[in-house]
Motif scaffolding. Structure first.
Motif, mmCIF file in Angstrom:
data_model
loop_
_atom_site.group_PDB
_atom_site.id
_atom_site.type_symbol
_atom_site.label_atom_id
_atom_site.label_comp_id
_atom_site.label_asym_id
_atom_site.label_seq_id
_atom_site.Cartn_x
_atom_site.Cartn_y
_atom_site.Cartn_z
ATOM 1 N N GLU A 102 29.764 57.487 20.910
ATOM 2 C CA GLU A 102 29.558 58.074 21.866
ATOM 3 C C GLU A 102 31.033 57.710 22.782
ATOM 4 N N ARG A 106 33.443 60.898 24.347
ATOM 5 C CA ARG A 106 33.785 60.343 25.565
ATOM 6 C C ARG A 106 35.339 60.365 26.006
ATOM 7 N N GLU A 109 37.006 63.356 24.844
ATOM 8 C CA GLU A 109 36.818 64.457 25.959
ATOM 9 C C GLU A 109 37.323 64.286 27.203
ATOM 10 N N ILE A 156 29.879 66.815 26.863
ATOM 11 C CA ILE A 156 29.193 64.935 27.666
ATOM 12 C C ILE A 156 29.776 65.239 29.012
ATOM 13 N N GLY A 157 30.319 65.873 29.520
ATOM 14 C CA GLY A 157 30.925 65.258 30.927
ATOM 15 C C GLY A 157 30.194 66.377 31.631
ATOM 16 N N LEU A 224 24.982 57.449 25.281
ATOM 17 C CA LEU A 224 26.056 58.055 26.120
ATOM 18 C C LEU A 224 26.472 56.792 27.548
#
Length: 242
Positions: A102, A106, A109, A156-157, A224
Motif C-alpha cells: 500500500e 502511494r 502515485e 488513491i490520492g 492505505l
C-alpha cells in the motif's frame, strides 16, 4: 549536491544530515510539519523522505480529520505540486517499503523516484551512495495494484482527499467512533465515492454489483493509511459512546 532530509525522529535526522555533510553535500533537515510548510523545493537536487510517521498519534488530515501515518508520500505530492516532475529527485527510505505494498502504491502515485528499505542503506557509506547514485542501487519493480486486492487501477490520492473532506470518515475508518451527527446519506455517499476510486473485488462471479460495505472498506483504508490496530484517534478523543 543540495539535499533535504525529512524525518520525524531527531536522532535519525541528525545522523543522516551528518553523513551527507561529511561527504561534502549541503544538507537541510525538516520535520514532516516543516516539510509541508516549505515552498521552495526547487533549490534542492534531492529530497530524502521517511515513509511513515511512527509518533504516538497519527496525523489528522483535512476537515474530516483522516488519520494518516504514511506522510512520506504526502510530502512527495506536496513537492511535486510545487516543484514539478523533474526536480528534485525524491528518495523514500522506510522499512515499510518492502512489507506494505500500500505504501509502494502511494509512492508511485505521488511520483517518488526511488524507494529503499532501511536494510538497503544500513551504513553511512550506503546511505550516501543511495543519495548520490540511486539508480546504481538497483531498481525495484513497481508494485502491481492487483497484489493489494484491486480489480482496476486505484486513484488513491483522490480517495484520501474525499475522505479528508467527509464527516463520514470517522465511522468508516474506526470501529469505535460514533456516527452521531452523520447522516445515512453522508455515509452512503462516501462509500459510493471510495468504491469508485478504489475498485476492489466485493462480489462473486454472477452476483449483482452492490455498494461496498463499511466493514469491507475499513481494512483497506486503514492499510492505505498505514494504521496499526491500536491507532484509533477518534476513540482517544472521547468520540465513542456519545
Amino acid at each position: 549536491m543540495r539535499v533535504a532530509v525529512v524525518d520525524e525522529r531527531e536522532d535519525v535526522l541528525e545522523g543522516r544530515l551528518g553523513w551527507l555533510r561529511t561527504a561534502g553535500h549541503t544538507a537541510v533537515g525538516y520535520s514532516f510539519e516543516a516539510a509541508f510548510e516549505e515552498t521552495d523545493w526547487h533549490r534542492f537536487d534531492t529530497v530524502v523522505l521517511d515513509g511513515r510517521d511512527d509518533r504516538e498519534h497519527p496525523a489528522l488530515m483535512g476537515s474530516g480529520e483522516l488519520p494518516d501515518r504514511f506522510l512520506g508520500p504526502r510530502v512527495a505530492q506536496h513537492i511535486r505540486e510545487l516543484a514539478g516532475r523533474e526536480r528534485p529527485v525524491i528518495i523514500l527510505v522506510s522499512s515499510y517499503a518492502r512489507t506494505h505494498p500500500e505504501l509502494s502504491l502511494r509512492c508511485q502515485e505521488a511520483r517518488v523516484d526511488y524507494a529503499f528499505d532501511y536494510l538497503d542503506v544500513p551504513s553511512a557509506a550506503r546511505f550516501v551512495r543511495a543519495v548520490e547514485s540511486p539508480r546504481d542501487m538497483g531498481p525495484r519493480k513497481p508494485v502491481d495494484w492487483r497484489t493489494v486486492g484491486f480489480v482496476g487501477p486505484p486513484r488513491i490520492g483522490d480517495a484520501l482527499a474525499a475522505a479528508e473532506d467527509s464527516r463520514a470518515t470517522r465511522p468508516l475508518v474506526s470501529d469505535g467512533a460514533s456516527a452521531e451527527g452523520v447522516s445515512a446519506y453522508e455515509r452512503r455517499r462516501l462509500r459510493e465515492t471510495l468504491g469508485g476510486l478504489l475498485p476492489v473485488a466485493l462480489f462473486r462471479t454472477g452476483e449483482r454489483r452492490r455498494l461496498a460495505h463499511g466493514k469491507e472498506l475499513r481494512p483497506l483504508m486503514r492499510r492505505l493509511l498505514g494504521l496499526r490496530a491500536a491507532d484509533d484517534p477518534y476513540v482517544d478523543r472521547g468520540d465513542a459512546g456519545r
